[in-house]
Design a protein around this motif. Structure first.
Motif, short mmCIF file in Angstrom:
data_model
loop_
_atom_site.label_atom_id
_atom_site.label_comp_id
_atom_site.label_asym_id
_atom_site.label_seq_id
_atom_site.Cartn_x
_atom_site.Cartn_y
_atom_site.Cartn_z
N ALA A 161 36.23 4.45 19.94
CA ALA A 161 35.90 5.79 19.45
C ALA A 161 35.94 6.81 20.59
N HIS A 167 29.70 9.44 17.82
CA HIS A 167 30.20 9.99 16.55
C HIS A 167 31.24 9.05 15.93
N GLY A 168 32.20 8.62 16.74
CA GLY A 168 33.25 7.73 16.23
C GLY A 168 32.71 6.35 15.91
N LYS A 215 31.09 6.52 12.57
CA LYS A 215 32.14 6.63 11.55
C LYS A 215 32.82 5.28 11.31
N HIS A 216 33.15 4.57 12.40
CA HIS A 216 33.74 3.23 12.27
C HIS A 216 32.80 2.30 11.51
N THR A 242 32.44 3.28 7.79
CA THR A 242 33.71 3.04 7.08
C THR A 242 33.86 1.55 6.78
N TYR A 293 40.84 5.12 11.26
CA TYR A 293 39.63 4.64 10.58
C TYR A 293 40.01 3.97 9.26
N ILE A 310 28.49 14.16 10.32
CA ILE A 310 28.36 12.72 10.05
C ILE A 310 27.61 12.47 8.74
N ARG A 332 28.13 13.60 6.01
CA ARG A 332 29.06 13.47 4.88
C ARG A 332 29.35 12.00 4.56
N LEU A 333 29.22 11.15 5.58
CA LEU A 333 29.45 9.72 5.36
C LEU A 333 28.23 9.03 4.77
#
Length: 297
Positions: free
Chosen positions: A20, A43-44, A47-48, A51, A160, A285, A287-288
């Motif tokens: 990330a 952040h990444g 997200k990873h 996901t 992703y 973030i 939103r996830l």
């Protein structure tokens, strides 16, 4: 109806964090917050993580970490991973902060000084494989040696949500050897990324051929006289390094750690998690977050 086994996802934390970080660092997007701390890797990472949870829907989850560069492998071979530079200065403050974020999700952080994350993953996977279906999320192919009927490996691909899922069957179709033979494969051909040489002059093609014929390193050594003159000579000259490389390549599955399944249940405390994300200032973030209401309490 028979109860379904729980599914435990073990995450290679450093693999996700480094992937990330470098994905955005290359363009200079470090996402520095108001406290002056870069957050692009965190952040990444989040997200990873979300996901993968959304894609594979594990019931339980734990994140394993490397705990510094000194391990039992560097003790027996000082040059192990010696070709890797220092971590970028923008990444250093994110190491501890990402663990705080994981903790706010009520997900266990697991690591032990002297061992790599892979060793912790291997140990927990072996402990849990009779109780749960184990999947391992990583970008590192070394972990494929752990594949088993109850253990699958999810390799991160670029971007992703792009994965290559390996089982013992897919591994055999790909390489023509069993997952455990990957240790012997690396012993023979070495690993440039981990900075150990194996047997000089023996590459993957030759190593695979030898393993298909003689099964493992000991089988090859017992049959040196059946090898070509060239292969015999190379192995004899690097016999000590061959044995050492095998030790370095093998993931330890008896590390003194445990992971209780009831402590790894995926139940994210909404308020605590959101408060931490706001404190770190991870933009967008949330939103996830409405992944699956079943995992957010």
């Amino acid at each position: 109806m028979e109860n379904q086994k729980p599914s435990l996802m073990l995450v290679d934390g450093m693999a996700l964090l480094f992937r990330a970080f470098y994905a955005t660092a290359v363009t200079g997007q470090f996402m520095i917050n108001s406290k002056g701390i870069p957050t692009n890797g965190i952040h990444g990472f989040v997200k990873h993580l979300f996901t993968a949870v959304s894609s594979f829907k594990p019931t339980h989850l734990a994140v394993c970490w490397d705990m510094g560069s000194k391990t039992f492998r560097t003790e027996i071979f000082a040059d192990y991973k010696g070709n890797r530079g220092e971590a970028p200065i923008e990444l250093i403050p994110q190491f501890d902060l990402v663990k705080e974020v994981v903790e706010s999700f009520d997900i266990p952080n697991i690591g032990l000084a002297g061992y790599e994350a892979d060793d912790c993953i291997g140990t927990i996977a072996q402990q849990m494989k009779g109780t749960a279906h184990v999947s391992i999320l990583t970008g590192d192919q070394d972990i494929l040696q752990l594949l088993d009927e109850d253990i699958s490996v999810i390799l991160l691909k670029k971007g992703y949500g792009n994965y290559l899922v390996h089982t013992p069957q897919t591994f055999f179709e790909d390489k023509g050897i069993m997952p455990r033979q990957m240790i012997d494969l690396k012993a023979l051909m070495g690993d440039p990324s981990d900075n150990y040489p194996g047997v000089k002059g023996i590459g993957e093609k030759t190593a695979l051929k030898l393993l298909k014929e003689f099964e493992h390193v000991e089988g090859i050594i017992s049959n040196l006289d059946r090898l070509s003159k060239s292969h015999k000579s190379k192995i004899e000259q690097d016999l000590d390094m061959l044995h050492l490389s095998r030790t370095l390549a093998e993931i330890k599955c008896d590390v003194p750690i445990t992971c209780q399944l009831d402590q790894a249940g995926l139940s994210i405390p909404r308020e605590r998690a959101l408060n931490k994300l706001k404190e770190v200032e991870l933009r967008g973030i949330q939103r996830l977050f409405p992944l699956d209401e079943a995992i957010i309490s």
